[in-house]
Design an enzyme around this catalytic site. Sequence first.
Site, PDB file in Angstrom:
ATOM      1  CB  CYS A 111      -0.929   0.060   1.127  1.00 47.01           C
ATOM      2  SG  CYS A 111      -2.124  -1.304   1.180  1.00 47.01           S
ATOM      3  CG  HIS A 112       0.456   3.605   2.161  1.00 48.33           C
ATOM      4  ND1 HIS A 112      -0.510   3.036   2.595  1.00 48.33           N
ATOM      5  CD2 HIS A 112      -0.199   4.573   1.305  1.00 48.33           C
ATOM      6  CE1 HIS A 112      -1.774   3.168   2.495  1.00 48.33           C
ATOM      7  NE2 HIS A 112      -1.509   4.252   1.541  1.00 48.33           N
ATOM      8  N   GLY A 113       4.523   1.207   0.840  1.00 45.96           N
ATOM      9  CA  GLY A 113       5.833   0.977   0.779  1.00 45.96           C
ATOM     10  C   GLY A 113       6.659   0.697   2.230  1.00 45.96           C
TER      11      GLY A 113
END
Lengths: 184, 439
Positions: free
Chosen positions: A148-150
């Site tokens: 999702c956001h690394g």
Amino acid sequence: MADTVVGANPEHHAGGQDPNRRDFIHIAAAVGAVGAVGGLAWPFIDQMNPAGDTLALASIEFDLGKVELGQQVTIKWRGKPLFIRHRTGKEIAEAIKGDTADLRDKQTDEQRHKPGKAEWLVLIGTCTHLGCVPTFGGGEYGGWFCPCHGSVYDTSGRIRKGPAPKNLEVPDYAFLSDTKVKVG
Amino acid sequence: MSGHSNYEPKTGFERWLDTRLPVVRLAYDSMIDFPTPKNLNYWWTFGGILAVMLGVQIVTGIVLAMHYVPHVDHAFDSVERIMRDVNYGWLIRYMHANGASMFFLAVYIHMFRGLYYGSYKAPREVLWLLGCVIYLLMMATAFMGYVLPWGQMSFHGAVVITNLFGALPVIGPKITTWLWGGFAVDDPTLNRFFSLHYLLPFMIAGVVGLHIWALHVPGNNNPTGVNVKSKEDTVPFHPYYTVKDGFAISVFLIMYAAFVFFNPNALGDAVNYVKANPLVTPAHIVPEWYFLPFYAILRAVPNKLMGVLAMGGAIAMLFLLPWLDTSKVRSMRYRPAAKLYFVIFVVTCLILGICGGNLPDAHVIPGLNTFQLGDADLNSMVWLSRIAALYYFAYFLVILPVLGLTETPLPQPESISSPVLSHPANAPAGAAASPEKRG
């Protein structure tokens, strides 16, 4: 309206009544009303918290024999994914090496598994950023990578890079035997 | 709703009703006789379009609720049943799903209109704030509605958004558990989202009533931003704006129908046609297009709590706007510098939308690897969104407050009528004095 108010206030006190007693009635009535509404509001707020049957389904047992060395099995616990990872010697060594790195959420690998069971890692499989499920083996530390956001986790499930603030959570669990754990 | 009324009951029944419930008078004063600036352009038709879209969403939504089952085991299948088996179910669901997108498209145009023409300035602050409340309610409604089909994107979108509250210190985890009604997004969550998704549109309708009430006290703003000075400046709402709004609504509905009938899934995500699986997150998780700019701001900040606060702050800016803009000139038509910053602001919002729809590491210019600065790749979506987010906040917190004090605005017209009457087109002899009488 405005012109009637001008004359109304002196008249209020002119009746010979003690203004303090009347004020008391007003305040008491207002406090009573607020208290009643506030008290009644709580059941309507609390009904959204987990219900009794939801709380009752809180523990499971799992047979570790299903997880081969180097693999991970994901099971569902309390509606969330639970990672049960059988770590290789290399992965454990890397995790221990990470103990001395600059960690955002300081924990040694030792603190994240049961004593003498370094090969078994039991973690709640939701990213501590916004709850996505990190993918096994992804990211440059060989642990997990959150799509999702690394966020990047190491082989101990500790946060190493990305927006997540905490390490992957270790749930309450215990070894019932060498091959069986009870979670929750 | 306010001010002088020209309504005269014509029949005995209307006179009888008027002294008991003056509802016909209310309708007459606000939709027929209401004096409206005569220079409103097509950007002013989006209020009417939005009212129509709210109606469409409520009607189609009530119908869908007759067939939908809010249970984790049946929700996805019941939506598929609506698509395949329920008579015209496909039409009604596509109208509802695309209707949400059209609703947001219209509301964004409506908001940018307000930003450009200074419709938030005195005496319309409350009107603007009510609009912001409607926008917040719309976002909550749209988010919860998107969860209901219980696809992969529904589920993991719900996980991410509810986890945003978990960023708050101390009480955060308690709030998420409370929102979920369990330890994860599950059946209790789906049920309450369905309940609230049904409720909120009616709350929106209520606030829309207040919004229109607050509009009818000071009356419409207009493209010049100059106050209405005399009767010369206005025309009655009917037939002038009922017809203009009606035309705009028709054009908008044609575009809407084009989506519904020819490309109904263009604005959706294919992954949401996969049933929710709590154990696997889709590789690329994105919200619907209308949330992408805020999503980009969330991701632009590397710290969890700060990211959440930045995203909330981006919306809070809208609420503060009436007190941030120091300029006394309403319309940017007479503020050349502000106009330039406004155009950049619109482009910035679009850029944020593009950033939000791409992976953070994706290259802005493909195949270019030279913009490396230490650990950071400046040619990445996340860096572009950082720059854009910075401009977004600067527009509200620096540019608008400072510009109002430093800029030199162009002269404003005396009244709404004067630029029309002094327009060069009216100068040659023989030109029609009253353009509205021309064939």
